[in-house]
Motif scaffolding. Sequence first.
Motif, PDB file in Angstrom:
ATOM      1  N   VAL A 161       0.930  -1.264   0.024  1.00  0.00           N
ATOM      2  CA  VAL A 161       0.069   0.032  -0.033  1.00  0.00           C
ATOM      3  C   VAL A 161       0.849   1.367  -0.044  1.00  0.00           C
ATOM      4  N   ARG A 162       0.290   2.191  -0.444  1.00  0.00           N
ATOM      5  CA  ARG A 162       0.838   3.602  -0.140  1.00  0.00           C
ATOM      6  C   ARG A 162       0.461   4.340   1.060  1.00  0.00           C
ATOM      7  N   VAL A 163       1.150   4.841   1.760  1.00  0.00           N
ATOM      8  CA  VAL A 163       0.615   5.704   2.958  1.00  0.00           C
ATOM      9  C   VAL A 163       0.958   7.160   2.508  1.00  0.00           C
ATOM     10  N   PRO A 164      -0.247   8.009   2.495  1.00  0.00           N
ATOM     11  CA  PRO A 164      -0.098   9.399   1.830  1.00  0.00           C
ATOM     12  C   PRO A 164       0.518  10.222   3.009  1.00  0.00           C
ATOM     13  N   GLY A 165       0.896  11.437   2.332  1.00  0.00           N
ATOM     14  CA  GLY A 165       1.628  12.359   3.346  1.00  0.00           C
ATOM     15  C   GLY A 165       2.750  12.812   2.814  1.00  0.00           C
ATOM     16  N   ASN A 166       3.902  12.917   3.671  1.00  0.00           N
ATOM     17  CA  ASN A 166       4.967  13.543   3.005  1.00  0.00           C
ATOM     18  C   ASN A 166       6.181  12.619   2.860  1.00  0.00           C
ATOM     19  N   GLY A 167       5.747  11.448   2.311  1.00  0.00           N
ATOM     20  CA  GLY A 167       6.706  10.484   1.927  1.00  0.00           C
ATOM     21  C   GLY A 167       7.485   9.658   3.117  1.00  0.00           C
ATOM     22  N   ARG A 168       8.589   9.614   3.061  1.00  0.00           N
ATOM     23  CA  ARG A 168       9.389   8.455   4.197  1.00  0.00           C
ATOM     24  C   ARG A 168       8.809   8.860   5.683  1.00  0.00           C
ATOM     25  N   PRO A 169       9.102  10.073   5.915  1.00  0.00           N
ATOM     26  CA  PRO A 169       8.850  10.466   7.376  1.00  0.00           C
ATOM     27  C   PRO A 169       7.604   9.863   7.928  1.00  0.00           C
ATOM     28  N   ASP A 170       6.645  10.250   6.821  1.00  0.00           N
ATOM     29  CA  ASP A 170       5.040   9.707   7.387  1.00  0.00           C
ATOM     30  C   ASP A 170       4.913   8.112   7.401  1.00  0.00           C
ATOM     31  N   ARG A 171       5.546   7.613   6.160  1.00  0.00           N
ATOM     32  CA  ARG A 171       5.333   6.172   5.972  1.00  0.00           C
ATOM     33  C   ARG A 171       5.991   5.547   7.291  1.00  0.00           C
ATOM     34  N   ASP A 172       7.202   5.945   7.562  1.00  0.00           N
ATOM     35  CA  ASP A 172       8.170   5.360   8.796  1.00  0.00           C
ATOM     36  C   ASP A 172       7.134   5.363   9.945  1.00  0.00           C
ATOM     37  N   ALA A 173       6.644   6.589  10.150  1.00  0.00           N
ATOM     38  CA  ALA A 173       6.038   6.753  11.485  1.00  0.00           C
ATOM     39  C   ALA A 173       4.676   6.168  11.460  1.00  0.00           C
ATOM     40  N   PHE A 174       4.241   5.765  10.435  1.00  0.00           N
ATOM     41  CA  PHE A 174       2.938   4.899  10.288  1.00  0.00           C
ATOM     42  C   PHE A 174       3.191   3.491  10.425  1.00  0.00           C
ATOM     43  N   ALA A 175       4.320   3.092   9.918  1.00  0.00           N
ATOM     44  CA  ALA A 175       4.905   1.529  10.140  1.00  0.00           C
ATOM     45  C   ALA A 175       5.035   1.449  11.685  1.00  0.00           C
ATOM     46  N   ARG A 176       5.707   2.426  12.489  1.00  0.00           N
ATOM     47  CA  ARG A 176       6.168   2.343  13.714  1.00  0.00           C
ATOM     48  C   ARG A 176       4.691   2.046  14.504  1.00  0.00           C
ATOM     49  N   ALA A 177       3.677   2.969  14.408  1.00  0.00           N
ATOM     50  CA  ALA A 177       2.475   3.014  14.969  1.00  0.00           C
ATOM     51  C   ALA A 177       1.841   1.697  14.629  1.00  0.00           C
TER      52      ALA A 177
END
Length: 227
Positions: free
Chosen positions: A140-156
């Motif tokens: 899936v794609r995580v919307p937002g500002n790229g890698r920082p948001d995706r990585d934060a989403f993954a940690r959550a």
Amino acid sequence: MLRTARVGAGDEVIVPSYATATTAEAVRDAGALPVFADIDSRSLCLDPASVARAVTARTAAVVAVPLFGHPADLAALQAAVGQGVLLLDPTDGEEEEEGEEREEDIAQRRANAALLDARLTGVTPVTSPGVLHRYHSYVVRVPGNGRPDRDAFARALRARGVRCRVPVQTPVHRLPSFRRELWLPETERAAGECLALPVDAGTSRRELHRLVAACNALGGLLPAVAA
């Protein structure tokens, strides 16, 4: 496949950079030069238009890697390079080698993916309509500002007990052993946005529901992190 096709020294072979390094390494081991092309935003497989731009007089072949179980568009790729360039499909013969248990696993992964397709919100599944996806990974794609948001989403997600991973941390053309001065925009965007969620045959229905609840509760973005 490359050696059988007599691809070697002096030849160029077009491969995806959004992938593992295995294909590029195989090209180099055969004595040829891997040339990286961009990917299609929907399938994450090689983009025929980018492949066409990468063709030179030395291009001998294109390796149509099926990313995460999503098949490459072989017809479009062949049309892009013409009949003078070999189109190599790494999945040739794969179906014949799969036994009954393997087919059952694929069917279960597809069923799990269908459940996520129907219930996930806040993230965007990466797939093209009408394809026979094998779902080695559910990306899936995580919307937002790229890698920082995706990585934060993954940690959550992990904090909520949900398995997930970044499918491609670094595009191959940026690895030290293959470094090229290229700008492949869709490759870079996918490397910063994509996340793989579990749909393997061993994933329980309870785990899938927990995954959906966690993703939907997060809504695809973590405002505190994005700020």
